[in-house]
Motif scaffolding. Structure first.
Motif, short mmCIF file in Angstrom:
data_model
loop_
_atom_site.label_atom_id
_atom_site.label_comp_id
_atom_site.label_asym_id
_atom_site.label_seq_id
_atom_site.Cartn_x
_atom_site.Cartn_y
_atom_site.Cartn_z
N PRO A 108 0.81 -1.28 0.20
CA PRO A 108 0.07 0.20 -0.24
C PRO A 108 1.17 1.26 0.04
CG PRO A 108 -0.06 -0.96 1.75
CD PRO A 108 1.34 -2.23 1.46
N ASN A 109 -0.07 2.41 0.03
CA ASN A 109 0.94 3.74 -0.14
C ASN A 109 1.72 4.01 0.96
OD1 ASN A 109 -1.67 5.26 -1.28
ND2 ASN A 109 0.06 4.85 -2.47
N GLY A 110 2.81 4.14 1.00
CA GLY A 110 3.96 4.50 2.50
C GLY A 110 4.55 3.05 2.74
N ALA A 111 4.12 1.89 1.95
CA ALA A 111 4.65 0.59 2.51
C ALA A 111 6.88 0.88 2.69
CB ALA A 111 4.65 -0.42 2.05
N GLY A 112 7.13 1.06 1.59
CA GLY A 112 8.66 1.61 1.63
C GLY A 112 8.89 0.85 0.66
N LYS A 113 8.68 1.19 -0.81
CA LYS A 113 8.63 0.37 -1.77
C LYS A 113 9.58 1.27 -2.76
CE LYS A 113 4.42 0.42 -3.52
NZ LYS A 113 3.40 1.50 -2.70
N THR A 114 9.08 2.94 -3.03
CA THR A 114 9.84 3.14 -2.97
C THR A 114 11.24 3.92 -2.48
OG1 THR A 114 8.23 4.64 -4.26
CG2 THR A 114 10.92 5.74 -4.19
N THR A 115 11.45 3.56 -1.10
CA THR A 115 12.46 3.44 -0.04
C THR A 115 13.70 2.76 -0.92
OG1 THR A 115 10.89 4.37 1.71
CG2 THR A 115 13.57 3.62 2.23
N LEU A 116 12.81 1.67 -0.37
CA LEU A 116 13.60 0.71 -0.98
C LEU A 116 14.67 0.53 -2.27
CD1 LEU A 116 14.44 -2.69 -0.15
CD2 LEU A 116 12.06 -3.67 -1.43
N VAL A 117 13.77 0.76 -3.41
CA VAL A 117 14.81 1.24 -4.28
C VAL A 117 15.29 2.03 -4.09
CG1 VAL A 117 14.07 1.94 -6.80
CG2 VAL A 117 12.07 0.48 -5.48
N ASN A 118 15.15 3.22 -3.66
CA ASN A 118 16.27 3.68 -3.60
C ASN A 118 17.35 3.43 -2.75
OD1 ASN A 118 14.93 5.91 -4.86
ND2 ASN A 118 14.15 7.28 -2.57
N ALA A 119 17.43 2.72 -1.89
CA ALA A 119 18.53 2.15 -1.42
C ALA A 119 19.21 1.15 -1.50
CB ALA A 119 18.38 1.13 -0.48
N ILE A 120 18.53 0.61 -2.73
CA ILE A 120 19.01 -0.52 -4.25
C ILE A 120 19.81 0.23 -4.84
CG2 ILE A 120 18.40 -1.86 -5.59
CD1 ILE A 120 16.15 -2.57 -4.15
N LEU A 121 19.43 1.67 -5.62
CA LEU A 121 20.70 2.57 -6.14
C LEU A 121 21.53 3.13 -5.44
CD1 LEU A 121 17.61 3.00 -8.38
CD2 LEU A 121 19.72 1.55 -9.32
N GLY A 122 20.99 3.16 -4.31
CA GLY A 122 22.18 4.10 -3.29
C GLY A 122 21.50 5.82 -3.44
N LEU A 123 20.53 6.39 -3.60
CA LEU A 123 20.32 7.19 -3.60
C LEU A 123 19.79 7.80 -2.47
CD1 LEU A 123 17.73 6.70 -6.55
CD2 LEU A 123 20.27 7.37 -6.73
N THR A 124 20.20 6.50 -1.29
CA THR A 124 19.43 7.38 0.78
C THR A 124 20.28 6.54 1.21
OG1 THR A 124 17.93 7.85 1.96
CG2 THR A 124 17.76 5.64 0.67
N ALA A 125 20.71 7.10 1.69
CA ALA A 125 22.02 5.92 2.87
C ALA A 125 21.11 5.48 3.90
CB ALA A 125 22.12 7.50 3.51
N VAL A 126 21.64 4.22 4.51
CA VAL A 126 20.62 3.23 4.56
C VAL A 126 21.26 3.58 6.48
CG1 VAL A 126 20.09 2.13 3.24
CG2 VAL A 126 22.01 1.83 4.14
N ASP A 127 20.34 3.09 7.06
CA ASP A 127 20.88 3.22 8.77
C ASP A 127 21.66 1.15 9.11
OD1 ASP A 127 20.42 5.31 9.79
OD2 ASP A 127 18.66 4.79 9.05
N HIS A 128 21.56 0.62 8.24
CA HIS A 128 21.95 -0.92 8.47
C HIS A 128 21.90 -1.60 7.12
CE1 HIS A 128 21.92 -5.15 10.44
NE2 HIS A 128 23.01 -4.03 10.95
#
Ligand SMILES: Nc1ncnc2c1ncn2[C@@H]1O[C@H](COP(=O)(O)OP(=O)(O)OP(=O)(O)O)[C@@H](O)[C@H]1O
Ligand SMILES: [Mg+2]
Lengths: 311, 383
Positions: A36-56
């Protein structure tokens, strides 16, 4: 392995957008990411592509950490962003050509890549028009063309069919399947159950930053194999019956949608349910039983509908 | 290198297809120069070559005060009539009917109390009813810049002990005794002003990278972000440089404004100013936010133009020590003086000194921009 995500955590301040997520995607899969909306799908993609820093956690793409050879890895990936990302002042062909150049193509490879991408998305005839003259569906197709011009090994499509007509949607779904047949691994993100069910070979259901279920469509269906979905039409639904129904041991979930009450049962036993309706003295207009869909899997696992307003 | 070139070329191509910015950057200063240089001054230049724009406006005067009368006169002057055909209407409903029938592009209503409002420094008593097309926005712009100019006079009059005179002749620009016609004067100051508005091109670089889906997509590509930004910025600079060349050419060869004999020097000065403003806007947008930078520049550009005497040449700007100090470092004022001195001669800063000053400012801003870019690169910009 194309993608390996291990124990990934991403926080936005105190908000946990990705919560201990693990995921592997193999070569040649057409992998569906449903949530659903806000599930974190785009965030996961961003993490895979290195577009966002991850915490762990760690992420490997094509068997390597992104940081070891970012350029080489990104050259083999095509991202179709959730929001249409093309230049409005450039024609379709100029858009695809520019992105082709930015993917490092030149000369004959560039010319052929552009022609193929336009052909593939059905834009060849209107290649000299600007996106401002395009319909929503054409813009979405151009958005895809710009991501496949370099014939990537992995394509990530983030909700590529949002807000378009059924015809364009079918066209896009068909092309995704064709891409996959051409040995391209695809990650297909959507919150439309029907889309994912119709094209994906393997599916992960994401909610609140976690994968709550994954497998083939059959495997997911088996999770609730013995379940039964009952829709009961009533003249005047009231919410107290929902509470009562939910207290029954066999009832996994109950929701109201208009004049229909939808009940997910863990056993094929309707007696207790019908008794409740009789006790409440509600007039029953119809009863329907169905086998569960992916939508029901989600409903059962989370207690919420995949999309607001969906039944 | 190849990717920088690709981004550069497509940026220039896109900019030259963006009609709205082109109109703003090229037509707007020309129209403003016509207005400022001719209609309000008794020293009238030749402008029989004015753009033939077919915009038609209705003027309804419900005020009948002095200011309203002046405004009516302004619209009736032959210079303005070349751009806007104004017809006086008695009733609003007739005008509205004609607007509907597309006999008009806009209606300007001078409401009762307009004269008093202008005297109190506001222009609230003016209504525009427009068809919403390009001609009507032009009419609106003309009227508003006319009012801005009146306001500039009023503001200046409040400072200056002597009443501000509308004539340039009172305030000689050059000690050589050569005095520019007002149309020549405004051709230069409007050129300088419009270069300041090239800030929009600088802001765009940051908006695209940080606030648009395009920027998001760029980050997913195997391209170094800095290379993309360099290509983009060079494209914006080239666009503005080409616009400067078009403008100066128009002013010089069609409008016959005096730009002296050393055009390369004038181009050099304008290019330096364009470089400064574009990089400054990028740095501001990166250091604060796009919106904040936009607001700052929106306020700062008219103030800087006013201080440099861009709207009206006032003696106070040459005598007030604060104004003099500001003007000796404001890039637009330095550039403007360099251009005037090049055309009309005069002492003050030497040409080399002025160019050096602009170059130093440009270098400082380049360093600031690089620092801001470094910071931006480390920021988490997933959306
Ligand atoms: N830059 C950010 N700052 C703070 N919170 C964010 C940011 N980006 C995303 N979030 C939050 O993280 C959560 C996951 O967002 P994400 O965009 O990954 O969802 P999604 O599954 O892609 O949803 P949708 O289907 O709407 O695209 C959301 O609750 C969102 O509000
Ligand atoms: Mg999303």
């Amino acid at each position: 392995m194309i993608i390996e995500v291990n124990d990934l955590i991403k926080r936005y301040k105190d908000f946990l957008a990705i919560d201990h997520l693990n995921l592997t995607i193999g070569d040649g899969e057409l992998f569906g990411l449903l949530g659903p909306n806000g599930a974190g799908k785009t965030t996961l993609v961003n993490a895979i592509l290195g577009l966002t820093a991850v915490d762990h956690g760690t992420i490997n793409v094509f068997g390597e950490a992104l940081s070891t050879s970012e350029r080489a890895i990104k050259k083999q990936i095509g991202l179709v962003p959730q929001d249409i990302a093309v230049y409005p002042e450039l024609t379709a062909q100029e858009n695809v050509t520019l992105f082709g150049k930015l993917f490092g193509l030149r000369g004959e490879a560039l010319r052929k890549g552009v022609a193929d991408a336009l052909e593939f998305t059905g834009l060849t005839d209107i290649r000299n028009k600007k996106p401002s003259q395009f319909s929503g569906g054409m813009k979405r197709r151009l958005n895809i063309a710009c991501a496949i011009v370099h014939k990537p090994r992995l394509i990530i499509m983030d909700e590529p069919t949002v807000g378009i007509d059924p015809q364009s949607r079918n066209y896009i779904l068909e092309s995704v399947k064709k891409l996959n047949d051409m040995h391209c691994t695809v990650i297909y993100i959507s919150h439309y159950m029907e889309e994912v069910a119709s094209i994906c070979t393997r599916i992960a259901i994401v909610d609140k930053g976690r994968i709550i279920a994954k497998g083939t469509q059959e495997e997911l269906g088996r999770l609730i194999e013995d379940d039964q979905v009952v829709s009961v039409g009533v003249t005047a639904p009231d919410y107290s019956i929902i509470e009562k129904l939910k207290r029954l041991p066999a009832v996994k979930d109950a929701t109201v949608d208009g004049h229909t009450i939808r009940i997910v049962l863990s056993e094929r036993k309707l007696n207790a349910v019908l008794d409740t309706f009789l006790e409440e003295d509600l007039t029953i207009t119809k009863i329907e039983t169905n086998t569960p869909t992916l939508e029901d899997v989600f409903l059962t696992l989370t207690g919420r509908a995949l999309r607001e307003g969906a039944q | 290198m190849r990717e920088i070139a690709a981004v550069f070329l497509s940026t220039v191509r896109m900019n030259f297809r963006d009609r709205r910015s082109l109109i703003f950057m090229i037509l707007f200063p020309i129209v403003l120069t016509l207005i400022l240089g001719t209609a309000l001054s008794s020293v009238s230049g030749s402008s029989d070559t004015a753009e033939k724009l077919d915009s038609r406006a209705a003027l309804i005067n419900q005020d009948h005060g002095a200011m309203a009368g002046r405004m009516e006169k302004f619209f009736r002057s032959p210079e303005i009539r070349k751009i806007v055909h104004t017809k006086t209407y008695r009733s609003l409903s007739t005008a509205k009917a004609d607007l509907k029938k597309q006999k008009l592009d806009a209606i300007i209503v001078i409401n009762k109390g307009f004269t008093q409002a202008v005297e109190n420094g506001s222009s609230k008593k003016l209504d525009f009813i427009t068809s919403g097309d390009m001609e009507s926005s032009l009419i609106k712009n003309i009227t508003q810049s006319y009012l801005q100019r009146i306001n500039a006079y009023r503001a200046a009059a409040a400072f200056a002990p002597q009443p501000a005179a509308p004539l340039l002749a009172d305030h000689a620009l050059s000690i050589n005794g050569k005095i520019p016609r007002s149309s020549d004067y405004y051709a230069v100051t409007m050129l300088i002003m419009i270069i300041l508005y090239a800030s929009a091109y600088g802001l765009n670089v940051v908006r695209e990278m940080n606030l648009s889906p395009i920027g998001y997509r760029i980050r997913s590509l195997p391209v170094r972000q800095i290379n993309y930004l360099i290509g983009k910025t060079l494209g914006q600079l080239a666009t503005v440089f080409l616009q400067i060349i078009v403008l100066v050419t128009f002013f010089k060869f069609i409008y016959h404004a005096n730009f002296g004999s050393n055009l390369p020097f004038i181009f050099l000065v304008c290019f330096l100013l364009g470089f400064i403003i574009i990089l400054l806007s990028i740095a501001l947008a990166l250091l604060f936010s796009y919106k904040m930078a936009d607001t700052i520049l929106d306020l700062a550009i008219p103030v800087a133009t006013f201080l440099a005497g861009g709207y009206v040449k006032l003696s106070i700007l040459d005598t007030n020590p604060i104004a003099v100090a500001l003007n000796s470092w404001l890039p637009n004022a330095v550039a403007q003086n360099l251009v005037f001195q090049n055309i009309y001669g005069g002492t003050g800063q030497t040409a080399a000194g002025g160019v050096l000053k602009l170059t130093l400012i440009a270098l400082a801003i380049l360093l600031l921009t690089i620092a801001a870019l470094r910071r931006n690169n480390h920021a988490d910009l997933s959306k």
